[in-house]
Design a protein around this motif. Structure first.
Motif, PDB file in Angstrom:
ATOM      1  N   THR A 129       0.789  -1.117  -0.128  1.00  0.00           N
ATOM      2  CA  THR A 129       0.187   0.051   0.023  1.00  0.00           C
ATOM      3  C   THR A 129       0.924   1.319  -0.100  1.00  0.00           C
ATOM      4  OG1 THR A 129      -1.708  -1.355   1.295  1.00  0.00           O
ATOM      5  CG2 THR A 129      -1.993   1.191   1.169  1.00  0.00           C
ATOM      6  N   GLU A 130       0.530   2.256  -0.978  1.00  0.00           N
ATOM      7  CA  GLU A 130       1.175   3.347  -0.897  1.00  0.00           C
ATOM      8  C   GLU A 130       0.207   4.550  -0.237  1.00  0.00           C
ATOM      9  OE1 GLU A 130       2.317   4.672  -5.047  1.00  0.00           O
ATOM     10  OE2 GLU A 130       3.872   3.355  -5.006  1.00  0.00           O
ATOM     11  N   TYR A 131       0.866   5.476   0.644  1.00  0.00           N
ATOM     12  CA  TYR A 131       0.385   6.428   1.268  1.00  0.00           C
ATOM     13  C   TYR A 131       0.815   7.703   1.008  1.00  0.00           C
ATOM     14  CZ  TYR A 131      -1.103   2.456   4.327  1.00  0.00           C
ATOM     15  OH  TYR A 131      -1.628   1.332   4.876  1.00  0.00           O
ATOM     16  N   ASP A 132      -0.055   8.649   1.047  1.00  0.00           N
ATOM     17  CA  ASP A 132       0.154  10.309   0.747  1.00  0.00           C
ATOM     18  C   ASP A 132       0.538  10.673   2.196  1.00  0.00           C
ATOM     19  OD1 ASP A 132       0.585  12.842   0.578  1.00  0.00           O
ATOM     20  OD2 ASP A 132      -0.965  13.218  -1.112  1.00  0.00           O
ATOM     21  N   ILE A 133       1.931  11.261   2.504  1.00  0.00           N
ATOM     22  CA  ILE A 133       1.981  11.474   3.939  1.00  0.00           C
ATOM     23  C   ILE A 133       1.612  12.923   4.069  1.00  0.00           C
ATOM     24  CG2 ILE A 133       3.706   9.561   4.418  1.00  0.00           C
ATOM     25  CD1 ILE A 133       5.915  11.779   4.132  1.00  0.00           C
ATOM     26  N   THR A 134       1.364  13.655   3.160  1.00  0.00           N
ATOM     27  CA  THR A 134       0.878  15.103   3.347  1.00  0.00           C
ATOM     28  C   THR A 134      -0.500  15.176   3.837  1.00  0.00           C
ATOM     29  OG1 THR A 134       0.040  15.113   0.974  1.00  0.00           O
ATOM     30  CG2 THR A 134       2.770  15.722   1.522  1.00  0.00           C
ATOM     31  N   ARG A 135      -1.254  14.211   3.663  1.00  0.00           N
ATOM     32  CA  ARG A 135      -2.677  14.181   4.133  1.00  0.00           C
ATOM     33  C   ARG A 135      -2.930  13.948   5.293  1.00  0.00           C
ATOM     34  NH1 ARG A 135      -5.324  12.198  -1.745  1.00  0.00           N
ATOM     35  NH2 ARG A 135      -4.357  13.753  -2.955  1.00  0.00           N
ATOM     36  N   GLY A 136      -3.091  14.566   6.245  1.00  0.00           N
ATOM     37  CA  GLY A 136      -3.568  14.164   7.759  1.00  0.00           C
ATOM     38  C   GLY A 136      -2.516  13.085   8.173  1.00  0.00           C
ATOM     39  N   CYS A 137      -3.371  12.023   8.506  1.00  0.00           N
ATOM     40  CA  CYS A 137      -2.361  10.858   9.128  1.00  0.00           C
ATOM     41  C   CYS A 137      -2.128   9.785   7.893  1.00  0.00           C
ATOM     42  CB  CYS A 137      -3.268  10.141  10.126  1.00  0.00           C
ATOM     43  SG  CYS A 137      -3.570  11.222  11.698  1.00  0.00           S
ATOM     44  N   GLY A 138      -2.052  10.312   6.632  1.00  0.00           N
ATOM     45  CA  GLY A 138      -1.746   9.335   5.541  1.00  0.00           C
ATOM     46  C   GLY A 138      -2.808   8.790   4.907  1.00  0.00           C
ATOM     47  N   THR A 139      -2.995   9.119   3.677  1.00  0.00           N
ATOM     48  CA  THR A 139      -4.307   8.377   2.757  1.00  0.00           C
ATOM     49  C   THR A 139      -3.662   7.557   2.126  1.00  0.00           C
ATOM     50  OG1 THR A 139      -5.144  10.630   3.075  1.00  0.00           O
ATOM     51  CG2 THR A 139      -5.926   9.153   1.280  1.00  0.00           C
ATOM     52  N   ALA A 140      -4.206   6.220   2.085  1.00  0.00           N
ATOM     53  CA  ALA A 140      -3.981   5.254   1.180  1.00  0.00           C
ATOM     54  C   ALA A 140      -4.300   5.721  -0.440  1.00  0.00           C
ATOM     55  CB  ALA A 140      -4.613   3.961   1.459  1.00  0.00           C
ATOM     56  N   MET A 141      -3.352   5.657  -1.097  1.00  0.00           N
ATOM     57  CA  MET A 141      -3.667   6.115  -2.641  1.00  0.00           C
ATOM     58  C   MET A 141      -3.273   5.094  -3.727  1.00  0.00           C
ATOM     59  SD  MET A 141      -0.158   8.396  -2.745  1.00  0.00           S
ATOM     60  CE  MET A 141      -0.274   8.586  -4.495  1.00  0.00           C
ATOM     61  N   TYR A 142      -2.753   3.669  -3.483  1.00  0.00           N
ATOM     62  CA  TYR A 142      -2.596   2.758  -4.288  1.00  0.00           C
ATOM     63  C   TYR A 142      -2.242   1.582  -3.529  1.00  0.00           C
ATOM     64  CZ  TYR A 142       0.187   0.276  -7.866  1.00  0.00           C
ATOM     65  OH  TYR A 142       0.522  -0.707  -8.636  1.00  0.00           O
ATOM     66  N   GLU A 143      -3.134   0.302  -3.974  1.00  0.00           N
ATOM     67  CA  GLU A 143      -2.862  -0.937  -3.233  1.00  0.00           C
ATOM     68  C   GLU A 143      -2.642  -2.120  -4.182  1.00  0.00           C
ATOM     69  OE1 GLU A 143      -6.252  -3.255  -1.012  1.00  0.00           O
ATOM     70  OE2 GLU A 143      -5.393  -1.482   0.061  1.00  0.00           O
ATOM     71  N   ARG A 144      -1.758  -2.983  -3.902  1.00  0.00           N
ATOM     72  CA  ARG A 144      -1.577  -4.233  -4.817  1.00  0.00           C
ATOM     73  C   ARG A 144      -1.625  -5.357  -3.707  1.00  0.00           C
ATOM     74  NH1 ARG A 144       0.419  -4.286  -9.298  1.00  0.00           N
ATOM     75  NH2 ARG A 144       1.145  -6.298  -9.149  1.00  0.00           N
ATOM     76  N   ASP A 145      -2.626  -6.365  -4.010  1.00  0.00           N
ATOM     77  CA  ASP A 145      -2.977  -7.410  -3.406  1.00  0.00           C
ATOM     78  C   ASP A 145      -2.521  -8.680  -4.471  1.00  0.00           C
ATOM     79  OD1 ASP A 145      -3.558  -9.706  -1.632  1.00  0.00           O
ATOM     80  OD2 ASP A 145      -5.683  -8.668  -1.527  1.00  0.00           O
ATOM     81  N   GLU A 146      -1.168  -8.917  -4.666  1.00  0.00           N
ATOM     82  CA  GLU A 146      -0.769 -10.063  -5.895  1.00  0.00           C
ATOM     83  C   GLU A 146      -0.280 -11.112  -5.267  1.00  0.00           C
ATOM     84  OE1 GLU A 146      -2.087  -9.641  -8.856  1.00  0.00           O
ATOM     85  OE2 GLU A 146      -2.978  -7.663  -8.525  1.00  0.00           O
ATOM     86  N   HIS A 147      -0.196 -11.384  -4.052  1.00  0.00           N
ATOM     87  CA  HIS A 147       0.935 -12.401  -3.322  1.00  0.00           C
ATOM     88  C   HIS A 147      -0.160 -13.473  -2.816  1.00  0.00           C
ATOM     89  CE1 HIS A 147       4.803 -11.103  -4.343  1.00  0.00           C
ATOM     90  NE2 HIS A 147       4.572  -9.873  -3.967  1.00  0.00           N
ATOM     91  N   GLY A 148      -1.309 -13.718  -3.194  1.00  0.00           N
ATOM     92  CA  GLY A 148      -2.254 -14.486  -2.661  1.00  0.00           C
ATOM     93  C   GLY A 148      -2.515 -14.626  -0.930  1.00  0.00           C
ATOM     94  N   GLY A 149      -2.150 -13.469  -0.444  1.00  0.00           N
ATOM     95  CA  GLY A 149      -2.621 -13.392   0.982  1.00  0.00           C
ATOM     96  C   GLY A 149      -1.295 -13.878   1.808  1.00  0.00           C
ATOM     97  N   ARG A 150      -0.075 -14.082   0.989  1.00  0.00           N
ATOM     98  CA  ARG A 150       1.164 -14.556   1.697  1.00  0.00           C
ATOM     99  C   ARG A 150       2.007 -13.359   2.365  1.00  0.00           C
ATOM    100  NH1 ARG A 150       2.278 -19.942   0.561  1.00  0.00           N
ATOM    101  NH2 ARG A 150       3.938 -19.655   2.365  1.00  0.00           N
ATOM    102  N   ARG A 151       2.711 -13.562   3.158  1.00  0.00           N
ATOM    103  CA  ARG A 151       3.381 -12.362   3.778  1.00  0.00           C
ATOM    104  C   ARG A 151       4.427 -11.964   2.736  1.00  0.00           C
ATOM    105  NH1 ARG A 151       6.378 -13.315   9.372  1.00  0.00           N
ATOM    106  NH2 ARG A 151       4.352 -14.218   9.538  1.00  0.00           N
ATOM    107  N   ILE A 152       4.539 -10.574   2.590  1.00  0.00           N
ATOM    108  CA  ILE A 152       5.466  -9.953   1.734  1.00  0.00           C
ATOM    109  C   ILE A 152       6.773  -9.549   2.817  1.00  0.00           C
ATOM    110  CG2 ILE A 152       6.247  -7.636   0.651  1.00  0.00           C
ATOM    111  CD1 ILE A 152       3.272  -7.443  -0.267  1.00  0.00           C
ATOM    112  N   TRP A 153       7.768 -10.115   2.355  1.00  0.00           N
ATOM    113  CA  TRP A 153       9.110  -9.659   3.284  1.00  0.00           C
ATOM    114  C   TRP A 153       9.871  -8.411   2.740  1.00  0.00           C
ATOM    115  CZ3 TRP A 153       9.765 -12.490   7.394  1.00  0.00           C
ATOM    116  CH2 TRP A 153       9.058 -13.627   7.608  1.00  0.00           C
ATOM    117  N   SER A 154       9.643  -7.971   1.599  1.00  0.00           N
ATOM    118  CA  SER A 154      10.461  -6.662   1.083  1.00  0.00           C
ATOM    119  C   SER A 154       9.935  -6.097   0.189  1.00  0.00           C
ATOM    120  CB  SER A 154      11.880  -7.303   0.866  1.00  0.00           C
ATOM    121  OG  SER A 154      12.703  -6.253   0.544  1.00  0.00           O
ATOM    122  N   ILE A 155      10.026  -4.695  -0.088  1.00  0.00           N
ATOM    123  CA  ILE A 155       9.807  -4.086  -1.228  1.00  0.00           C
ATOM    124  C   ILE A 155      10.943  -3.012  -1.395  1.00  0.00           C
ATOM    125  CG2 ILE A 155       7.302  -4.148  -0.619  1.00  0.00           C
ATOM    126  CD1 ILE A 155       7.283  -1.389   0.331  1.00  0.00           C
TER     127      ILE A 155
END
Length: 381
Positions: A129-155
């Motif tokens: 998930t990408e967040y815009d940190i200039t908007r209050g407490c951060g607004t989610a602006m982009y989301e990818r859910d492509e790993h079948g629910g398995r934990r992401i270790w690194s980006i």
């Protein structure tokens, strides 16, 4: 509690580089730096039942007009991204309140800045998930859910292209363009075991590295990923938990076998091994300060280690607790699960990277974050 438990082309080589290591140099480490504690951020958790363990630390891109204009972000299993102004943090010495605090729906394993105002996190549910940190407490602006629910270790994000990458428990690394649709995938790289780390070459070269639980590190040319890795690096005896490019055809890998290794990766040659820290079950963090050839590492002994690329033994070791009185105390903390779990270097600006003034940030499983400054000794008046 450990947020990241154990998981059981044309690039110049070192030869001919002015900055090349003297591979025949005697293994006698010299400490050429003075380190000092600049700031300390206490844990935000007041409950013994709640964990604020730090799993990842990242700096924003630098502003050339200000030495400490960067932002510092931390993330972990407390499901929060905390963002601090590095300059203000250092001036305050002790600061517990971040400039921005973003609550996330899942535990976090990795955090990276895409730009100064956009920060991304990879979580235990397999979502980036990408967040815009200039908007209050951060607004989610982009989301990818492509790993079948398995934990992401690194980006990570590439400085060579517009690509982003993620590595996951689902035994794949994904490459995609965050400017495109969230369901648009550039490439999927399959592996036979979980992908523990991904990194693009920050020097701007078209290379991409992964560290995997199969005990190997892989280097790809992003222009021809489908042709497979340009080099496979094999020497670790347990999972490769981190890979970091070190410039001039070099790469440092870290394993759960308690070793960091320096590679002339274009030749597939292991140049040097670094030992002293403890890493047998956990992700302890590893980072390279490319400009000055220093490697930082966490440790299950609850200490921060710094290695010079020229020598296999550490040049600086700092206990993370206020006082370390005995070896038995170190082992007691290790049994209780407390250790340094994430490290990151501020890379500075430009080729000179801040005139040899460095900043190293380390975080522990107790939620404490410490900021250390380092300076070449000959510059001390």
């Amino acid at each position: 509690m450990n947020p990241r438990r154990d998981l059981t082309t044309s690039q110049p080589s070192l030869a001919g580089q002015n900055e090349q290591l003297d591979l025949q140099e005697e293994e006698v480490p010299r400490l050429e730096w003075d380190f000092s504690l600049l700031a300390s951020i206490p844990s935000s958790s007041s409950s013994l039942l709640a964990s604020d363990s730090i799993g990842s630390i990242a700096f924003s891109p630098c502003n050339d007009n200000s030495t400490y204009d960067s932002l510092l972000a931390t993330a972990g299993i407390a499901r929060k991204i905390r963002v601090y102004h590095l300059g203000s943090l250092i001036k305050c010495v002790v600061q517990s309140q971040p400039s921005v605090s973003i609550c996330t729906p899942a535990k976090l394993s990795s955090v990276r800045f895409r730009s100064r105002n956009v920060i991304a996190a990879g979580d235990y549910d397999g979502v980036v998930t990408e967040y815009d940190i200039t908007r209050g407490c951060g607004t989610a602006m982009y989301e990818r859910d492509e790993h079948g629910g398995r934990r992401i270790w690194s980006i990570d994000y590439s400085s060579y292209t517009s690509l982003a990458a993620s590595g996951s428990d689902d035994c794949t690394a994904h490459l995609w363009d965050p400017r495109a649709n969230s369901d648009t995938l550039h490439e999927t790289i399959p592996f036979t075991s979980p992908v523990c780390c991904v990194e693009f070459d920050p020097s701007g070269n078209p290379f991409f590295a992964t560290g995997c639980a199969d005990k190997k590190a892989y280097v790809y040319d992003v222009r021809m990923v489908r042709q497979g890795p340009v080099k496979v690096l094999e020497r670790h005896t347990r999972a490769v938990t981190y890979v970091r490019f070190a410039g001039h055809g070099r790469l440092v890998s870290s394993g759960a076998d308690g070793q960091h290794m320096l590679w002339d990766w274009s030749n597939g040659q292991c140049v040097r091994e670094y030992t002293g820290h403890m890493s047998s079950r956990s992700f302890v963090g590893m980072g390279v300060w490319m400009h000055n050839g220093l490697v930082a590492s966490g440790s299950e002994s609850n200490e921060v280690f710094v290695y010079d690329l020229r020598w296999g033994r550490p040049v600086w070791v700092q206990g993370f607790a206020e006082h370390v009185d005995s070896t038995s105390e170190v082992h007691e903390r290790r049994r209780n699960g407390g250790f340094v779990s994430a490290v990151s270097w501020w890379q500075g600006t430009g080729d000179r990277a801040g005139d040899d003034n460095g900043v190293l940030v380390a975080g522990g499983t107790d939620g404490v974050v410490k900021v250390f400054g380092c300076k070449r000794k000959e510059q001390i008046e």
